[in-house]
Design a protein around this motif. Structure first.
Motif, PDB file in Angstrom:
ATOM      1  N   ALA A  77       0.773  -1.094   0.106  1.00 22.38           N
ATOM      2  CA  ALA A  77       0.027   0.079  -0.054  1.00 22.38           C
ATOM      3  C   ALA A  77       0.933   1.263   0.130  1.00 22.38           C
ATOM      4  CB  ALA A  77      -1.029   0.289   1.224  1.00 22.38           C
ATOM      5  N   VAL A  78       1.748   1.304   0.757  1.00 20.06           N
ATOM      6  CA  VAL A  78       2.845   2.484   0.664  1.00 20.06           C
ATOM      7  C   VAL A  78       3.431   2.522  -0.483  1.00 20.06           C
ATOM      8  CG1 VAL A  78       4.900   3.298   1.641  1.00 20.06           C
ATOM      9  CG2 VAL A  78       3.349   2.223   3.135  1.00 20.06           C
ATOM     10  N   ILE A  79       3.925   1.518  -1.185  1.00 22.21           N
ATOM     11  CA  ILE A  79       4.585   1.805  -2.564  1.00 22.21           C
ATOM     12  C   ILE A  79       3.528   2.420  -3.533  1.00 22.21           C
ATOM     13  CG2 ILE A  79       5.685   0.395  -4.316  1.00 22.21           C
ATOM     14  CD1 ILE A  79       6.887  -1.437  -2.234  1.00 22.21           C
ATOM     15  N   LEU A  80       2.442   1.664  -3.609  1.00 26.74           N
ATOM     16  CA  LEU A  80       1.280   2.093  -4.328  1.00 26.74           C
ATOM     17  C   LEU A  80       0.979   3.372  -4.486  1.00 26.74           C
ATOM     18  CD1 LEU A  80      -1.047  -1.025  -4.709  1.00 26.74           C
ATOM     19  CD2 LEU A  80      -0.085   0.083  -6.655  1.00 26.74           C
ATOM     20  N   SER A  81       0.877   3.903  -2.963  1.00 30.63           N
ATOM     21  CA  SER A  81       0.352   5.248  -2.626  1.00 30.63           C
ATOM     22  C   SER A  81       1.444   6.256  -3.076  1.00 30.63           C
ATOM     23  CB  SER A  81      -0.016   5.323  -0.941  1.00 30.63           C
ATOM     24  OG  SER A  81      -1.110   4.493  -1.006  1.00 30.63           O
ATOM     25  N   ALA A  82       2.721   6.013  -2.589  1.00 33.47           N
ATOM     26  CA  ALA A  82       3.883   6.905  -2.940  1.00 33.47           C
ATOM     27  C   ALA A  82       4.087   6.958  -4.553  1.00 33.47           C
ATOM     28  CB  ALA A  82       5.029   6.265  -2.198  1.00 33.47           C
ATOM     29  N   VAL A  83       4.470   5.979  -5.195  1.00 35.09           N
ATOM     30  CA  VAL A  83       4.764   6.100  -6.376  1.00 35.09           C
ATOM     31  C   VAL A  83       3.420   6.537  -7.286  1.00 35.09           C
ATOM     32  CG1 VAL A  83       5.518   4.708  -8.618  1.00 35.09           C
ATOM     33  CG2 VAL A  83       6.491   4.377  -6.208  1.00 35.09           C
ATOM     34  N   GLY A  84       2.268   5.943  -7.028  1.00 40.08           N
ATOM     35  CA  GLY A  84       1.109   6.382  -7.855  1.00 40.08           C
ATOM     36  C   GLY A  84       0.802   7.700  -7.626  1.00 40.08           C
ATOM     37  N   THR A  85       0.736   8.429  -6.280  1.00 37.73           N
ATOM     38  CA  THR A  85       0.512   9.770  -6.168  1.00 37.73           C
ATOM     39  C   THR A  85       1.483  10.726  -7.041  1.00 37.73           C
ATOM     40  OG1 THR A  85      -0.519   9.025  -3.989  1.00 37.73           O
ATOM     41  CG2 THR A  85       0.098  11.477  -4.563  1.00 37.73           C
ATOM     42  N   ALA A  86       2.835  10.198  -6.785  1.00 41.34           N
ATOM     43  CA  ALA A  86       3.773  11.047  -7.801  1.00 41.34           C
ATOM     44  C   ALA A  86       3.481  11.115  -9.006  1.00 41.34           C
ATOM     45  CB  ALA A  86       4.956  10.544  -7.198  1.00 41.34           C
ATOM     46  N   LEU A  87       3.150  10.077  -9.708  1.00 42.93           N
ATOM     47  CA  LEU A  87       2.983   9.805 -11.074  1.00 42.93           C
ATOM     48  C   LEU A  87       1.484  10.525 -11.549  1.00 42.93           C
ATOM     49  CD1 LEU A  87       3.868   8.342 -13.753  1.00 42.93           C
ATOM     50  CD2 LEU A  87       2.427   6.581 -13.048  1.00 42.93           C
ATOM     51  N   ASN A  88       0.684  10.730 -10.433  1.00 43.16           N
ATOM     52  CA  ASN A  88      -0.504  11.193 -10.942  1.00 43.16           C
ATOM     53  C   ASN A  88      -0.583  12.735 -10.925  1.00 43.16           C
ATOM     54  OD1 ASN A  88      -2.308   8.816  -8.518  1.00 43.16           O
ATOM     55  ND2 ASN A  88      -2.234   8.724 -10.882  1.00 43.16           N
ATOM     56  N   ILE A  89       0.121  13.304  -9.991  1.00 46.49           N
ATOM     57  CA  ILE A  89       0.540  14.745  -9.946  1.00 46.49           C
ATOM     58  C   ILE A  89       1.262  15.159 -10.994  1.00 46.49           C
ATOM     59  CG2 ILE A  89       1.811  16.502  -8.688  1.00 46.49           C
ATOM     60  CD1 ILE A  89      -1.142  15.723  -7.602  1.00 46.49           C
ATOM     61  N   VAL A  90       2.318  14.354 -11.252  1.00 45.79           N
ATOM     62  CA  VAL A  90       3.107  14.988 -12.481  1.00 45.79           C
ATOM     63  C   VAL A  90       2.472  14.875 -13.646  1.00 45.79           C
ATOM     64  CG1 VAL A  90       5.212  14.139 -13.824  1.00 45.79           C
ATOM     65  CG2 VAL A  90       5.299  14.324 -11.417  1.00 45.79           C
ATOM     66  N   LEU A  91       1.942  13.795 -14.293  1.00 47.04           N
ATOM     67  CA  LEU A  91       0.958  13.656 -15.533  1.00 47.04           C
ATOM     68  C   LEU A  91      -0.238  14.698 -15.570  1.00 47.04           C
ATOM     69  CD1 LEU A  91       1.025   9.889 -15.927  1.00 47.04           C
ATOM     70  CD2 LEU A  91       2.751  11.509 -16.890  1.00 47.04           C
ATOM     71  N   THR A  92      -0.895  14.785 -14.444  1.00 47.92           N
ATOM     72  CA  THR A  92      -1.951  15.507 -14.112  1.00 47.92           C
ATOM     73  C   THR A  92      -1.527  17.259 -14.375  1.00 47.92           C
ATOM     74  OG1 THR A  92      -3.144  14.293 -12.928  1.00 47.92           O
ATOM     75  CG2 THR A  92      -4.001  16.639 -12.815  1.00 47.92           C
ATOM     76  N   SER A  93      -0.525  17.603 -13.804  1.00 48.30           N
ATOM     77  CA  SER A  93      -0.267  18.965 -13.853  1.00 48.30           C
ATOM     78  C   SER A  93       0.412  19.187 -15.233  1.00 48.30           C
ATOM     79  CB  SER A  93       0.869  19.328 -12.733  1.00 48.30           C
ATOM     80  OG  SER A  93       1.860  18.330 -12.891  1.00 48.30           O
ATOM     81  N   LEU A  94       1.018  18.354 -15.709  1.00 47.39           N
ATOM     82  CA  LEU A  94       1.722  18.518 -17.270  1.00 47.39           C
ATOM     83  C   LEU A  94       0.547  18.662 -18.244  1.00 47.39           C
ATOM     84  CD1 LEU A  94       4.974  16.363 -16.933  1.00 47.39           C
ATOM     85  CD2 LEU A  94       5.011  18.751 -17.097  1.00 47.39           C
ATOM     86  N   VAL A 204      -5.328   9.278  -1.028  1.00 50.39           N
ATOM     87  CA  VAL A 204      -6.488   8.904  -0.498  1.00 50.39           C
ATOM     88  C   VAL A 204      -7.275   7.760  -1.302  1.00 50.39           C
ATOM     89  CG1 VAL A 204      -9.021   9.054   0.376  1.00 50.39           C
ATOM     90  CG2 VAL A 204      -7.209  10.786   0.846  1.00 50.39           C
ATOM     91  N   THR A 205      -7.059   7.948  -2.734  1.00 49.94           N
ATOM     92  CA  THR A 205      -7.489   7.033  -3.750  1.00 49.94           C
ATOM     93  C   THR A 205      -6.584   6.042  -3.938  1.00 49.94           C
ATOM     94  OG1 THR A 205      -8.751   8.720  -4.999  1.00 49.94           O
ATOM     95  CG2 THR A 205      -8.250   6.687  -6.174  1.00 49.94           C
ATOM     96  N   ASN A 206      -5.586   6.244  -4.100  1.00 48.40           N
ATOM     97  CA  ASN A 206      -4.535   5.274  -4.033  1.00 48.40           C
ATOM     98  C   ASN A 206      -4.190   4.481  -2.605  1.00 48.40           C
ATOM     99  OD1 ASN A 206      -3.468   5.853  -6.821  1.00 48.40           O
ATOM    100  ND2 ASN A 206      -2.409   7.614  -6.042  1.00 48.40           N
ATOM    101  N   TRP A 207      -4.187   4.980  -1.490  1.00 51.34           N
ATOM    102  CA  TRP A 207      -4.190   4.132  -0.235  1.00 51.34           C
ATOM    103  C   TRP A 207      -5.552   3.185  -0.261  1.00 51.34           C
ATOM    104  CZ3 TRP A 207      -0.707   3.364   2.980  1.00 51.34           C
ATOM    105  CH2 TRP A 207      -0.925   2.838   4.120  1.00 51.34           C
ATOM    106  N   ASN A 208      -6.664   3.763  -0.688  1.00 40.69           N
ATOM    107  CA  ASN A 208      -7.875   2.752  -0.673  1.00 40.69           C
ATOM    108  C   ASN A 208      -8.206   2.118  -1.840  1.00 40.69           C
ATOM    109  OD1 ASN A 208      -8.695   3.953   1.714  1.00 40.69           O
ATOM    110  ND2 ASN A 208      -9.654   5.907   1.112  1.00 40.69           N
ATOM    111  N   THR A 209      -6.944   1.925  -2.754  1.00 40.51           N
ATOM    112  CA  THR A 209      -7.160   0.850  -3.884  1.00 40.51           C
ATOM    113  C   THR A 209      -7.601  -0.496  -3.183  1.00 40.51           C
ATOM    114  OG1 THR A 209      -5.452   2.023  -4.944  1.00 40.51           O
ATOM    115  CG2 THR A 209      -5.809  -0.243  -5.613  1.00 40.51           C
ATOM    116  N   TYR A 210      -8.745  -0.791  -3.962  1.00 40.22           N
ATOM    117  CA  TYR A 210      -9.058  -2.015  -3.875  1.00 40.22           C
ATOM    118  C   TYR A 210      -9.836  -3.023  -5.050  1.00 40.22           C
ATOM    119  CZ  TYR A 210     -12.377  -5.799  -2.507  1.00 40.22           C
ATOM    120  OH  TYR A 210     -13.151  -7.407  -2.502  1.00 40.22           O
TER     121      TYR A 210
END
Length: 288
Positions: A77-94, A204-210
């Motif tokens: 969950a930590v790996i999914l949230s950390a990497v996923g959130t960083a990827l989300n923010i970078v791609l969304t902002s760009l 929150v979305t990545n941490w609650n991935t189910y």
């Protein structure tokens, strides 16, 4: 005049009463879960409902932290949230920054495509077939790439970038700044509130991935925390085997401790983003 003041005071008291009642309804169940997590199994079975345990113990937490399935799920969950959130923010902002530029070719068509995906999606089966054709099954990349960009977040962030004064871009280009330097040195620092807001949303979305986890992951060692938590609390069988086929029987304290440990990271992170969240949640929502 005195009558109006009395009505205003009565209204204020009523509002505070409702807010306190709503807060109590939200906090009390969490407090009960916390109390049970520090209690013994005998006390839970004999007392039933209680607010403060008579005997505090860490057996539930120690029992849970000694479970290899929980530690593996927490790490995933930590790996999914950390990497996923960083990827989300970078791609969304760009993407939002690019779509905010009026000189971008096919800008209207691209904006329409983003808006269209906000209303209609490809569906679960086509998305699964695409992920499988890319050989991403049983990989975290299946989750990261399939949920990399949220269209609504792109639209709001694009509107925020469009609301920035054009003089900033013009003065930066006069000083010799290119698009990358303009974005990283000027736009990003000025966008901290909106970036912090969407960081919290994505986190929150990545941490609650189910659902995406059970859809794309078959390896039990890759399952995130929410999948493990559901198996622990919802399934009828009180004993659940982990990847090593070792059977575990969960005590009520261990189950409640799992809920506390699952919610704890977000409760710790939220205060650090709150000062930006209160301001950034409304940014970019006026212009569109």
């Amino acid at each position: 005049m005195r009558h109006e003041k009395g009505l205003d005071r009565l209204f204020t008291i009523l509002v505070y009463f409702i807010l306190i009642l709503a807060a109590a309804m939200a906090i009390f169940p969490l407090f009960y879960v916390l109390s049970v997590s520090f209690s013994t199994e005998i006390e839970y079975l004999t007392r039933g409902f209680f607010v403060i345990p008579k005997q505090f113990t860490l057996e539930g937490y120690m029992y849970l932290l000694g479970h290899p399935g929980f530690t593996s799920a927490f790490r995933n969950a930590v790996i999914l949230s950390a990497v996923g959130t960083a990827l989300n923010i970078v791609l969304t902002s760009l993407m939002a920054y690019g779509l905010s530029k009026r000189w971008l070719r096919f800008r209207s068509s691209l904006n329409f495509m983003v808006f269209f995906t906000l209303l209609f999606s490809g569906g679960m089966i086509p998305t699964y077939l695409v992920v499988r054709s890319l050989h991403l099954l049983d990989s975290f990349w299946a989750i990261w790439l399939s949920t990399a960009i949220a269209p609504f977040n792109v639209i709001v962030m694009r509107s925020f970038f469009q609301s920035m004064p054009s003089e900033l871009e013009e003065s930066a280009k006069i000083d010799g700044s290119g698009e990358w330097r303009l974005f990283l040195s000027i736009i990003v620092p000025l966008s901290k509130p909106v970036i912090a807001t969407f960081t919290l949303f994505y986190l929150v979305t990545n941490w609650n991935t189910y659902f995406t986890a059970i859809l794309y992951l078959n390896d039990a060692d890759l399952m995130p925390l929410q999948v493990f938590l559901r198996q622990m609390l919802v399934e009828d069988d009180p004993t659940i085997s982990n990847a090593s086929n070792v059977m575990y029987k969960y005590t009520p304290a261990a189950e409640m401790a799992a809920i506390i440990l699952t919610a704890l990271p977000l409760l710790v992170i939220f205060p650090f983003l709150q000062k930006h969240f209160n301001k950034g949640v409304m940014l970019g929502s006026v212009k569109g």
